[in-house]
Motif scaffolding. Sequence first.
Motif, PDB file in Angstrom:
ATOM      1  N   ASP A 245       0.814  -1.221   0.000  1.00  7.60           N
ATOM      2  CA  ASP A 245       0.000   0.000   0.000  1.00  7.60           C
ATOM      3  C   ASP A 245       0.845   1.267   0.000  1.00  7.60           C
ATOM      4  O   ASP A 245       0.310   2.372  -0.094  1.00  7.60           O
ATOM      5  N   ILE A 246       2.167   1.140   0.136  1.00  7.10           N
ATOM      6  CA  ILE A 246       2.995   2.315   0.417  1.00  7.10           C
ATOM      7  C   ILE A 246       3.438   3.045  -0.840  1.00  7.10           C
ATOM      8  O   ILE A 246       3.630   4.261  -0.818  1.00  7.10           O
ATOM      9  N   LEU A 247       3.611   2.340  -1.962  1.00 12.36           N
ATOM     10  CA  LEU A 247       4.150   3.002  -3.142  1.00 12.36           C
ATOM     11  C   LEU A 247       3.404   2.583  -4.398  1.00 12.36           C
ATOM     12  O   LEU A 247       2.834   1.494  -4.451  1.00 12.36           O
ATOM     13  N   PRO A 248       3.387   3.467  -5.409  1.00  9.98           N
ATOM     14  CA  PRO A 248       2.699   3.154  -6.670  1.00  9.98           C
ATOM     15  C   PRO A 248       3.382   2.007  -7.396  1.00  9.98           C
ATOM     16  O   PRO A 248       4.611   1.891  -7.371  1.00  9.98           O
ATOM     17  N   ILE A 249       2.584   1.186  -8.081  1.00 12.54           N
ATOM     18  CA  ILE A 249       3.121   0.024  -8.799  1.00 12.54           C
ATOM     19  C   ILE A 249       2.711   0.112 -10.273  1.00 12.54           C
ATOM     20  O   ILE A 249       1.542   0.353 -10.591  1.00 12.54           O
ATOM     21  N   TYR A 250       3.673  -0.109 -11.168  1.00 11.69           N
ATOM     22  CA  TYR A 250       3.439  -0.118 -12.607  1.00 11.69           C
ATOM     23  C   TYR A 250       3.882  -1.466 -13.176  1.00 11.69           C
ATOM     24  O   TYR A 250       4.600  -2.240 -12.533  1.00 11.69           O
ATOM     25  N   THR A 251       3.456  -1.744 -14.397  1.00 14.74           N
ATOM     26  CA  THR A 251       3.831  -3.010 -15.043  1.00 14.74           C
ATOM     27  C   THR A 251       3.658  -2.887 -16.548  1.00 14.74           C
ATOM     28  O   THR A 251       2.936  -2.007 -17.042  1.00 14.74           O
ATOM     29  N   SER A 252       4.339  -3.773 -17.260  1.00 15.31           N
ATOM     30  CA  SER A 252       4.083  -3.924 -18.695  1.00 15.31           C
ATOM     31  C   SER A 252       3.535  -5.322 -18.983  1.00 15.31           C
ATOM     32  O   SER A 252       3.454  -5.731 -20.127  1.00 15.31           O
ATOM     33  N   VAL A 253       3.171  -6.035 -17.894  1.00 16.11           N
ATOM     34  CA  VAL A 253       2.704  -7.430 -17.986  1.00 16.11           C
ATOM     35  C   VAL A 253       1.197  -7.480 -17.783  1.00 16.11           C
ATOM     36  O   VAL A 253       0.676  -7.017 -16.766  1.00 16.11           O
ATOM     37  N   GLU A 254       0.494  -8.050 -18.730  1.00 12.15           N
ATOM     38  CA  GLU A 254      -0.966  -8.094 -18.713  1.00 12.15           C
ATOM     39  C   GLU A 254      -1.506  -8.814 -17.482  1.00 12.15           C
ATOM     40  O   GLU A 254      -2.534  -8.420 -16.923  1.00 12.15           O
ATOM     41  N   ASP A 255      -0.788  -9.863 -17.013  1.00 10.97           N
ATOM     42  CA  ASP A 255      -1.305 -10.698 -15.932  1.00 10.97           C
ATOM     43  C   ASP A 255      -1.451  -9.946 -14.608  1.00 10.97           C
ATOM     44  O   ASP A 255      -2.212 -10.356 -13.741  1.00 10.97           O
ATOM     45  N   TYR A 256      -0.679  -8.867 -14.417  1.00 16.99           N
ATOM     46  CA  TYR A 256      -0.742  -8.140 -13.157  1.00 16.99           C
ATOM     47  C   TYR A 256      -1.870  -7.122 -13.107  1.00 16.99           C
ATOM     48  O   TYR A 256      -2.088  -6.489 -12.071  1.00 16.99           O
ATOM     49  N   LEU A 257      -2.599  -6.884 -14.198  1.00 12.34           N
ATOM     50  CA  LEU A 257      -3.624  -5.848 -14.222  1.00 12.34           C
ATOM     51  C   LEU A 257      -4.818  -6.187 -13.332  1.00 12.34           C
ATOM     52  O   LEU A 257      -5.619  -5.308 -13.031  1.00 12.34           O
ATOM     53  N   ASP A 258      -4.932  -7.463 -12.920  1.00 10.32           N
ATOM     54  CA  ASP A 258      -6.045  -7.844 -12.044  1.00 10.32           C
ATOM     55  C   ASP A 258      -5.802  -7.444 -10.589  1.00 10.32           C
ATOM     56  O   ASP A 258      -6.656  -7.666  -9.740  1.00 10.32           O
TER      57      ASP A 258
END
Length: 782
Positions: A245-258
């Motif tokens: 909960d402490i920091l923003p998270i980004y990704t380029s991987v479709e599986d993590y969008l859930d």
Amino acid sequence: MNNIKYILIILIFVITLNISLFASSNKVLVLNSYSSGFSWSDREMEGLFSVLAQEDDIEIYVEYLDSKRFNDERHFLLFKDYIKRKYEDYEFDAVVTLDNDAFDFVLENHEELFFNTPVVYCGINYYQEYEFEKYDFIRGIVERNDIKDTIEIALKLHPNTKNVYVVLDNYTKAGQLVKKEMEETIIPMFSDINFIFITDSVEEIENNLHNPLPNSIALFLPFNRDINGYFYEYKDIGKIIEEIDILPIYTSVEDYLDYKVIGGKILKAFEQGEKAGEIVLELLNGIYMQNVPQIYFPENDYIFNYLELQRWGIPINHLPEDSIIINKPTSFYEENPILFWIIIVTLPISIVFLYILKEKNSRLKKYISELGKTKKILENKNEELRAANQQLTSFNEEIVAQNEEIEDNYKKIENLNNKIFKLLELFNKLGNEGITKEEFFYEFLKAMITQIPEADYGSVSIIEGEEWNFITAIGHDIEGLKSLPLKRKYSVWSEEAMIVENIQNENIKRMPEKLEKEMSKYTKPIKQTILKTIKVDEDIYLGMALDIKKESEKEFSEESINSFNSLLNIGKLFIINQIKTQEVEVTYNNFAQKFAVLAESHDENSKKHLTRVSELSAFVAEKFGLDDKDVERIKRFSPLHDVGKLLVSPIILNKRGKLTKEEWEEIKKHPIYSGELLEGKYFETARKIAMYHHEHYDGSGYPFGLKGNEIPIEAQIIGIVDVYDALRSKRSYKEAFSHEKAIEIILNGDERTKPEHFNPGLLSIIEKYNQEIKEIYDKFND
């Protein structure tokens, strides 16, 4: 005229032949780098099948490398042999590879396994390392992971960022390639940012991201294997993301969008597979390879999670144009288009209706004055209402009392459910550990004492026919109880939970005086006992008893009695299954022993040879430092080391004199025959021993030429012990050697046996404990 007839017959034959040729199906082999259920490659498969499954003339064959779990050279050699044997009579029209490991496998084995077959790839990371121009038979779509664009938009949305945590495994080929690409081409573009790689374990992820450096963000990339070789699916890492909960998270991987990810420029697996399917169709439909581009690049989209944008206060108008927003609340019109148009249509009617109501309102005012007249009548009725209110109050108090009782019952039920859940967790854990019956019931008894708060001691016993024996106990002297000659008629038992006050008095009534005194000596003084008996089989009953110590002021409550009864009813199937499992294991062991004797009777070895190999192998395994369970498995299954000889002719096995080359090659196949005979999880140790005990540490053995630690340690141990026993034993082609001569040959070698054949650690044990080995051999010699 006859010539015309012949020409027509030939034309009909040619047309029929062409129709039959065109009607034949195209065969496509799909090689998936991973396993079924792995979300990324599953979506690639969905995209591929969305194209190919529409065609009636395509037969699709699918094989899984499972390289996320098994990535050693031996695995790929076995997989190659498996493909070669399975499809030796097949000619494929195309081979499709999903991700790097499958692609590498095909490139390495193309000439041997898929000669002249076009290869279509998708999901390839770091494609620059492949010299595509060398391979005129490959076409496909690469996996362009837009990490740079994702970092750029993240830094734009968080301009004060100083640190970027990159979660990426470094123990799969895909992970290694992505890390290499970042270090060589991406990180140099962001010289003022501190990139921190987290590659080793989920503990490292949690330790860093629950206590991050100030002004940090996180970038999650594929993390599928840790430093210890443990495999993780995307959903496993998703659970970790949900806890951050402490920091923003980004990704380029479709599986993590859930999960709790803001978003990024996303690579989509479905489109990878879909494009690969389109390329396959082009090739199958006759388009020449040179007319199809060798590399396609995917078009990735910016995708963002509306809920995370809101949580971090990021305006949508700060995102790139054409960004896709998921989880965004729909408008009233989008959710209810029919209702929206109903309102639009009915609004004018409503206005007219309101006007009519206004007119009627003026009439109602006239009636208000008349209502005033009835006010006095209502005031008179008020007294009646007060009386009714008092009655309602008493009703309410009764309802409150009932509600409190319901809440109390609910808490009791919830407490029982928690106990049942913990008990089921224990059964699940114990059922997967392969423990003994005594260990199982000790852990079960300990859990029951924990769940029943009044209990201080307890015991588990079994009635078989007329015999009554204790299995385990807590608080009492179990070894003493086991030594008593108890009978069924002495026991107190009931198939429903039962309370017994001062059970020692019951023992006095039922047992001979001397036996009762012995019983009292091994049991602590007891105030109260709760017991229940479970029927396991015809004339077999399992009894459990929980005891309150003599000096205690506690007594079993009604709730505890119900809990005890319910928990044992829930656990009944698990308990019966545990006992039955022990019986099956004994049966398996007896079968294995008889199977081994049958195998040895097939050649000139004696039954004592099996016993000596078993005892010597267990001794060496123990000295090598293996745990007790592994030592026991080696002792149990070592007699099956030559079971494959059942499938070798006894004429060859017992031949006097030198074997021919063909006979020796047949002898060398018996480890492979063993692998075919010893199937199933129970025989896994036996299978390792039988298949690999003729392999040599220096790689000179058979049937696979394994070397070093490629050979299972169980097989290495049986291998050296079998050589020792063979040297000590008389055979058709040699006399028996003395112990000293056998040890000298193993340690220094002769024309057949070399010390390089054996693990140096095992040679040290043979040398150090050679006297003990001699004593064991002599003890079990013919």
